[in-house]
Enzyme design. Sequence first.
Site, PDB file in Angstrom:
ATOM      1  N   GLY A 110       1.005  -1.364  -0.169  1.00 24.46           N
ATOM      2  CA  GLY A 110      -0.064   0.065   0.014  1.00 24.46           C
ATOM      3  C   GLY A 110       0.767   1.343  -0.030  1.00 24.46           C
ATOM      4  O   GLY A 110       0.559   2.258  -0.723  1.00 24.46           O
TER       5      GLY A 110
ATOM      6  N   SER B  66      -3.844   8.985   7.996  1.00 28.47           N
ATOM      7  CA  SER B  66      -2.782   7.965   7.259  1.00 28.47           C
ATOM      8  C   SER B  66      -1.561   8.751   6.920  1.00 28.47           C
ATOM      9  O   SER B  66      -1.602   9.715   6.069  1.00 28.47           O
ATOM     10  CB  SER B  66      -3.625   7.409   6.052  1.00 28.47           C
ATOM     11  OG  SER B  66      -2.647   6.842   5.123  1.00 28.47           O
TER      12      SER B  66
ATOM     13  N   ASP C 270       0.473  -0.914  13.026  1.00 28.52           N
ATOM     14  CA  ASP C 270       1.372  -1.842  12.262  1.00 28.52           C
ATOM     15  C   ASP C 270       1.824  -3.000  13.571  1.00 28.52           C
ATOM     16  O   ASP C 270       1.971  -4.276  13.314  1.00 28.52           O
ATOM     17  CB  ASP C 270       2.467  -1.709  11.460  1.00 28.52           C
ATOM     18  CG  ASP C 270       2.156  -0.981  10.428  1.00 28.52           C
ATOM     19  OD1 ASP C 270       0.543  -0.769   9.901  1.00 28.52           O
ATOM     20  OD2 ASP C 270       3.083  -0.379   9.708  1.00 28.52           O
TER      21      ASP C 270
ATOM     22  N   ARG D 231      -7.146  -6.915   9.717  1.00 26.57           N
ATOM     23  CA  ARG D 231      -6.151  -7.634  10.955  1.00 26.57           C
ATOM     24  C   ARG D 231      -6.935  -7.459  12.146  1.00 26.57           C
ATOM     25  O   ARG D 231      -6.586  -8.298  12.944  1.00 26.57           O
ATOM     26  CB  ARG D 231      -5.055  -6.732  10.920  1.00 26.57           C
ATOM     27  CG  ARG D 231      -4.061  -6.903  10.005  1.00 26.57           C
ATOM     28  CD  ARG D 231      -2.706  -6.029  10.128  1.00 26.57           C
ATOM     29  NE  ARG D 231      -1.736  -6.578   8.997  1.00 26.57           N
ATOM     30  CZ  ARG D 231      -0.853  -5.643   8.799  1.00 26.57           C
ATOM     31  NH1 ARG D 231      -0.539  -4.440   9.350  1.00 26.57           N
ATOM     32  NH2 ARG D 231       0.008  -5.952   7.848  1.00 26.57           N
TER      33      ARG D 231
ATOM     34  N   ARG E  15       2.535  -9.522   8.639  1.00 27.37           N
ATOM     35  CA  ARG E  15       2.320  -9.085  10.415  1.00 27.37           C
ATOM     36  C   ARG E  15       1.643 -10.330  10.812  1.00 27.37           C
ATOM     37  O   ARG E  15       2.023 -10.693  12.280  1.00 27.37           O
ATOM     38  CB  ARG E  15       1.888  -7.751  10.538  1.00 27.37           C
ATOM     39  CG  ARG E  15       2.838  -6.832   9.907  1.00 27.37           C
ATOM     40  CD  ARG E  15       2.970  -5.655  10.514  1.00 27.37           C
ATOM     41  NE  ARG E  15       3.798  -4.422   9.605  1.00 27.37           N
ATOM     42  CZ  ARG E  15       4.896  -4.160   9.419  1.00 27.37           C
ATOM     43  NH1 ARG E  15       5.578  -5.013  10.274  1.00 27.37           N
ATOM     44  NH2 ARG E  15       5.172  -3.265   8.474  1.00 27.37           N
TER      45      ARG E  15
HETATM   46  C1  S3P Z   1       2.880   3.632   6.275  1.00 25.84           C
HETATM   47  C2  S3P Z   1       1.701   4.091   6.854  1.00 25.84           C
HETATM   48  C3  S3P Z   1       0.927   3.195   7.576  1.00 25.84           C
HETATM   49  C4  S3P Z   1       1.198   1.866   7.756  1.00 25.84           C
HETATM   50  C5  S3P Z   1       1.970   1.002   6.874  1.00 25.84           C
HETATM   51  C6  S3P Z   1       3.242   2.048   6.240  1.00 25.84           C
HETATM   52  C7  S3P Z   1       4.010   4.255   5.617  1.00 25.84           C
HETATM   53  O1  S3P Z   1      -0.194   2.919   6.741  1.00 25.84           O
HETATM   54  O2  S3P Z   1       0.352   0.954   8.404  1.00 25.84           O
HETATM   55  O3  S3P Z   1       2.695  -0.036   6.968  1.00 25.84           O
HETATM   56  O4  S3P Z   1       5.012   4.303   5.392  1.00 25.84           O
HETATM   57  O5  S3P Z   1       3.490   5.648   5.306  1.00 25.84           O
HETATM   58  P1  S3P Z   1      -1.400   4.264   6.905  1.00 25.84           P
HETATM   59  O6  S3P Z   1      -0.747   5.455   6.303  1.00 25.84           O
HETATM   60  O7  S3P Z   1      -2.455   3.918   5.841  1.00 25.84           O
HETATM   61  O8  S3P Z   1      -2.132   4.326   8.035  1.00 25.84           O
END
Ligand code: S3P
Length: 435
Positions: free
Chosen positions: A100, A174, A321, A352, A394
Site C-alpha cells: 500500500g 494516514s 502495524d 487484521r 505481520r
Molecule cells: C505506512 C503508513 C501506515 C502503515 C504502513 C506504512 C507508511 O499506513 O500501516 O505499514 O509507510 O506511510 P497508513 O498510512 O495507511 O495508516
Amino acid sequence: MPSFHVTPITTLDAELTVPGDKSMSHRAAILGGLSDGPCTIRNFLPSEDCLNTLNAMAALGAPHTVHEELADFGPVNLTIQGQSMHLSAPAAPIDCGNSGTGMRLLAGMLAAQPFTTELFGDASLSSRPMGRITDPLGEMGARIETLGANPGCAPLKIHAATLQPITYRMPVASAQVKSAVLLAGLFTEGTTTVIQPATTRDHTERMLASFQVDCLTDGNTISIQGGQTPQATDFTVPGDISSAAFWLVAAAALPGARLTLRDVGLNPTRDAVVHVLKRMGADITITPKDVPGEPIGDLEVRGGKLTATTLEQSEIPNLIDEIPVIAVAAALASGTTVIRNARELRVKETDRIDTTVKNLRAMGGVVEEFEDGMEIEGGHPLHGATCNSFGDHRIAMSFAIAGLFASGETTITNTDCVNTSYPGFAHHLASLISK
Ligand code: S3P
C-alpha cells in the site's frame, strides 16, 4: 507452500539486529530518484515491497547500482541516480506487489507527470481502498482511473496531468495519504497543505528535510512549497521498529529472558509500541545513539510478567502495524486489554481485526471482536494450533511469536509473505528456538 513450525521456548538470551525500516526505505528510493544527483542508501530493506518501489523508480528512469546484497533477497547498500525531478514514461505497467505504501506514494508522485502510468498489485493490494488518495489527488487535477474489479481499487491508470496545490483536510489519519499529497504538491506551483486528524508517522517530512526540501510542520498541519528539487544526499536506514516489535514481545513476556536489539529506529511517531509494552510491565531500557537524521538506539529487554492495558485513541496511528503482536502480548498478560478506535486495521494487508481474532481463538485465546478493535482476556494458556497467515506478513510473524508461548507445536501456514517486510525473519526465529 512454506510454513513455520514453532515450539515453545523456555530461555532467551540473544542480541539481534533487525533489517532496515520499510517506510523509510520506500521514501529513500522515491526521494533519491527525484533528487539532483547520486544518493547512497545504506541498510535499505531488501524486502519485496521496497524492491518493488526501487524497481519502479528504475522503470521511471532513476536507475541504481548495488554495492552490497543480502543473499537470496536483494540490495542493502546501493546508489540511486537522481533525475532532478524529471522522470520518464515506463515501458510497462508497474508492479507494486503487496505494498500500500509503494502504490500510494508512487501514485502521488506519478499524478503530476506528463505521461501515463499504470500501477497494479497482488490480490490483497487490489482490494484496498485507493479513493483515499484518488480523492485529494483528483482535487489537485489528477486524472486517475481505478480499474479494479472492486470499486475504487487498483489497478490505477494515472493519466498525464498538471496539478494545482490544495489544502486538504484528511478524513483518516494516514501517513500514506499525507505523503501522496505532499509528493504531488512538490510538482505544483504554490503551497500544498495537508491537515491530519491525528499525528501520523513523519518520515516523509523528515526525509524531505534531509534532502533540503522545505516542508513546514505546525502541529498536525504540514505544508510544502512546490517547485523544489530534492538535493542529493546519502541516507542510512535505521532498523525497523515494527520488525523489532516481534522480538520485544517475545522477550518481554518470557521471565528471565534477556534481549538486545541494536540500532532500532526510535522516531517518536513510531515508538508507541515500546511505551505500551512498558505500561504492560515490560522492562525495556532505551539507549539512544547520537547520529544525524532519524533517531535510533539500542533496546535492552528483560523478561517478566505482563499486565493488561488499554490503548489510547491517540496512540493508534503510532502503533497501527504493531497491534497484531500487541494482541499476542495481551493474550500472555494478566487482565483484559482493550483495543478500540482501530477500524483502520480492517483495510491493511488483511482485515487484521478478523485475522488476529481468528488465530488467537485457534490457539485458545479469549477475545471479543468489535467493529473497531478487540478486547483480549489475557492469561488463558495458549495451545499449539495451525494458524493461517492469510498472506499477511505481520499476522504470520505475530503468531510465530504466540507459538513460542503455546504448548505443543504451532504451525503458521503460507509464510512466504514475511518477505514483504522482514527478509531473514525465519532465520532469526530458528536461532531463538534452537537455543
Ligand atoms: C505506512 C503508513 C501506515 C502503515 C504502513 C506504512 C507508511 O499506513 O500501516 O505499514 O509507510 O506511510 P497508513 O498510512 O495507511 O495508516
